[in-house]
Design a protein around this motif. Sequence first.
Motif, short mmCIF file in Angstrom:
data_model
loop_
_atom_site.label_atom_id
_atom_site.label_comp_id
_atom_site.label_asym_id
_atom_site.label_seq_id
_atom_site.Cartn_x
_atom_site.Cartn_y
_atom_site.Cartn_z
N VAL A 298 0.69 -1.19 -0.13
CA VAL A 298 0.06 -0.59 0.04
C VAL A 298 0.97 1.23 -0.04
CG1 VAL A 298 -1.56 1.28 1.72
CG2 VAL A 298 -2.13 -1.22 1.01
N PHE A 299 2.42 0.91 0.56
CA PHE A 299 2.99 2.48 0.94
C PHE A 299 3.19 2.54 -0.27
CE2 PHE A 299 7.05 4.45 1.49
CZ PHE A 299 7.16 5.29 2.57
N GLU A 300 4.20 2.07 -0.90
CA GLU A 300 4.78 1.25 -2.34
C GLU A 300 4.09 2.09 -3.68
OE1 GLU A 300 7.36 -1.77 -4.22
OE2 GLU A 300 5.63 -2.26 -4.72
N LYS A 301 2.63 1.61 -3.18
CA LYS A 301 1.34 2.32 -4.62
C LYS A 301 1.33 3.44 -4.87
CE LYS A 301 0.14 -2.04 -6.53
NZ LYS A 301 0.24 -2.89 -5.72
N ALA A 302 1.72 3.66 -3.04
CA ALA A 302 1.31 5.52 -2.95
C ALA A 302 2.19 6.24 -2.92
CB ALA A 302 0.64 5.76 -1.79
N THR A 303 2.87 5.85 -3.39
CA THR A 303 4.92 6.84 -3.35
C THR A 303 5.73 6.34 -4.71
OG1 THR A 303 5.68 4.83 -2.14
CG2 THR A 303 4.67 7.23 -0.42
N GLU A 304 6.55 7.39 -5.12
CA GLU A 304 6.86 6.96 -5.82
C GLU A 304 8.78 6.55 -5.92
OE1 GLU A 304 6.07 7.96 -9.36
OE2 GLU A 304 3.68 7.91 -8.72
N PHE A 305 8.91 6.58 -4.36
CA PHE A 305 10.23 5.87 -4.00
C PHE A 305 10.82 4.89 -5.07
CE2 PHE A 305 8.46 7.96 0.03
CZ PHE A 305 9.71 9.21 -0.69
N HIS A 306 9.61 3.87 -5.13
CA HIS A 306 10.41 2.40 -5.84
C HIS A 306 10.89 2.61 -7.22
CE1 HIS A 306 6.36 2.27 -6.62
NE2 HIS A 306 6.56 1.13 -7.43
N LYS A 307 10.17 3.85 -8.32
CA LYS A 307 10.35 3.75 -9.60
C LYS A 307 11.53 5.19 -10.09
CE LYS A 307 4.99 3.85 -10.21
NZ LYS A 307 4.27 4.37 -10.85
N GLN A 308 12.36 5.45 -9.00
CA GLN A 308 13.11 6.21 -8.78
C GLN A 308 14.51 5.37 -9.00
OE1 GLN A 308 14.02 9.35 -8.88
NE2 GLN A 308 12.29 9.90 -7.57
N LYS A 309 15.61 5.62 -10.17
CA LYS A 309 16.17 4.59 -11.29
C LYS A 309 18.13 4.78 -10.22
CE LYS A 309 13.87 3.49 -14.98
NZ LYS A 309 14.05 3.43 -16.74
N PRO A 310 18.53 4.15 -10.08
CA PRO A 310 19.93 4.65 -9.56
C PRO A 310 20.77 5.29 -10.93
CG PRO A 310 19.87 2.61 -9.72
CD PRO A 310 18.41 2.62 -10.04
N VAL A 311 22.09 5.62 -10.32
CA VAL A 311 23.21 6.23 -11.75
C VAL A 311 23.32 5.29 -12.90
CG1 VAL A 311 25.27 7.22 -11.92
CG2 VAL A 311 23.95 8.18 -10.13
N ILE A 312 23.18 4.10 -12.29
CA ILE A 312 24.33 2.89 -13.79
C ILE A 312 22.76 2.93 -13.94
CG2 ILE A 312 22.94 1.06 -11.86
CD1 ILE A 312 26.63 1.30 -13.97
N LEU A 313 21.78 3.26 -14.07
CA LEU A 313 20.30 3.28 -14.76
C LEU A 313 19.90 4.17 -15.50
CD1 LEU A 313 18.17 0.07 -12.63
CD2 LEU A 313 19.54 0.09 -14.73
N GLY A 314 20.63 4.79 -15.57
CA GLY A 314 20.65 5.79 -15.85
C GLY A 314 19.67 7.01 -15.67
N GLY A 315 19.54 6.99 -14.16
CA GLY A 315 18.60 7.93 -13.34
C GLY A 315 19.78 8.96 -11.97
N ASN A 316 19.06 9.15 -11.13
CA ASN A 316 19.02 9.79 -9.98
C ASN A 316 18.37 10.89 -9.44
OD1 ASN A 316 21.27 10.13 -8.18
ND2 ASN A 316 22.94 11.78 -9.08
N ALA A 317 18.22 10.03 -8.11
CA ALA A 317 17.02 11.30 -7.71
C ALA A 317 17.79 12.24 -7.02
CB ALA A 317 17.03 10.34 -6.11
#
Length: 489
Positions: A470-489
Amino acid sequence: MSNLYELSVKELSKKIQSKEVSVTEVVQDSFKRIQGTDEAIGSFITLNEEQALALAKELDEKGPSEAQPLAGIPIGIKDNIVTKDLLTTAASKMLYNFVPPYDATVMTKVYENGMIPVGKLNMDEFAMGSGTETSYFKKTVNPWNETKVPGGSSGGSAASVASGQVPVSLGSDTGGSIRQPASYTGIVGMKPTYGRISRYGLIAFASSLDQIGPMTRTVEDNALVLNAVSGHDVKDGTSSKQVIPDFSSLIGQDIKGMKIGVPKEFMSEGVDSEVRKSIEEAIETLRHLGATVEEVSLPHSKYGVQVYYIIASSEASSNLQRFDGIRYGYRSENITNLEDVYVNSRSEGFGEEVKRRIMLGSFSLSSGFYDAYFKKAGQVRTLIIEDFKKVFNDYDLILGPSSPTIAHDFGADKDHPVTAYMRDILTIPVNLAGLPGISLPCGFSEGMPIGLQLIGNYFEEEKIYQVADVFEKATEFHKQKPVILGGNA
């Protein structure tokens, strides 16, 4: 179509079941990802490419089956879980050449469910450490920032999932070694109830504390893998006979009316201000979703680190006696008599941290000190367990940070072992009590993930997954990608 390595276990399973992709394609993509990233990340000690592709071919010839929803899913294995005919080192010079003649029970379950082990993952030597810095073989970096540790001891397991090398890995948790690296790398890590997964074939560190568990990128994936690897095992005397439920059965249900306790000891001065802020925001999210969240107390948890290092080191000093330079593993060449075989092989084969803990454990168990240290630690452990039981009389779950800080720099604890030990202060009480606990992403500080820890009562993993999902679906944190995957929070 998305890169296969970016997909969750559930998404990959759907594509395999519908024959949109073959198992061979999925496994080849995993190895391609490993080959393209592991020089930078350092997750794997040993790869299992030939056998993995042979298993993939067999599954493709047989075709998908609804009875095996996880068939064809690549999985990474922490290198303290023994694998038949595949090098198993526990990241130690002591086992640099050990090829086991049998599989751990958890590996038998992996094969029964059609999952495909792609290799063995780096870790702290014999699972002793909090940053995967004590490995004899290599350094594993955090996919979010190469100057930061991935956590430990399951650092390779965490980094392999966070970097997209595999959608799931198995780790082991003795004092937080699944949940802390999950927190540091922004993934989901579950330490199940003690006895839920067989320890047969897990190279022992501390037998009353060790527990294997899954590490994934989503909560539901984690529950699906726990379904596959749990169960009673006659080969493990501490294995539970408790019925294995569908751990995903409560996922999707709301949490209105659930009561969650937040121990004041878990939000104390030692917790970084940004971590505390993220946990407070997570509490408000859960309240908004209908849960009642209140402050509680676990008064004896402050002694957890001291109790843990006496008990864990004592058990380690006993368990590691088997590595004697005679039957298997490293044997010193600098020997003139039988005593040299033992002393020199162990002196040369074990790293500094392992030797430190063997010495601490041997001292705690020695005549004249047993009552003052080991026996006393056992008594305080009982008090910690009673504290948890009192809270669970009134609350469904307990909530707090997984770690008091974000991932630290390499070498930060080099000359301060006690500082390193304190990094597990929030996870250790769960192992001492044998309870289930999960870490999932709940925020960021300085571009690094922060983990939310949810602790449940014995054998109530479904309830943990319910709230975590429920917490995961209510937030976007798990969708953030690390540097190695081309992202950064």
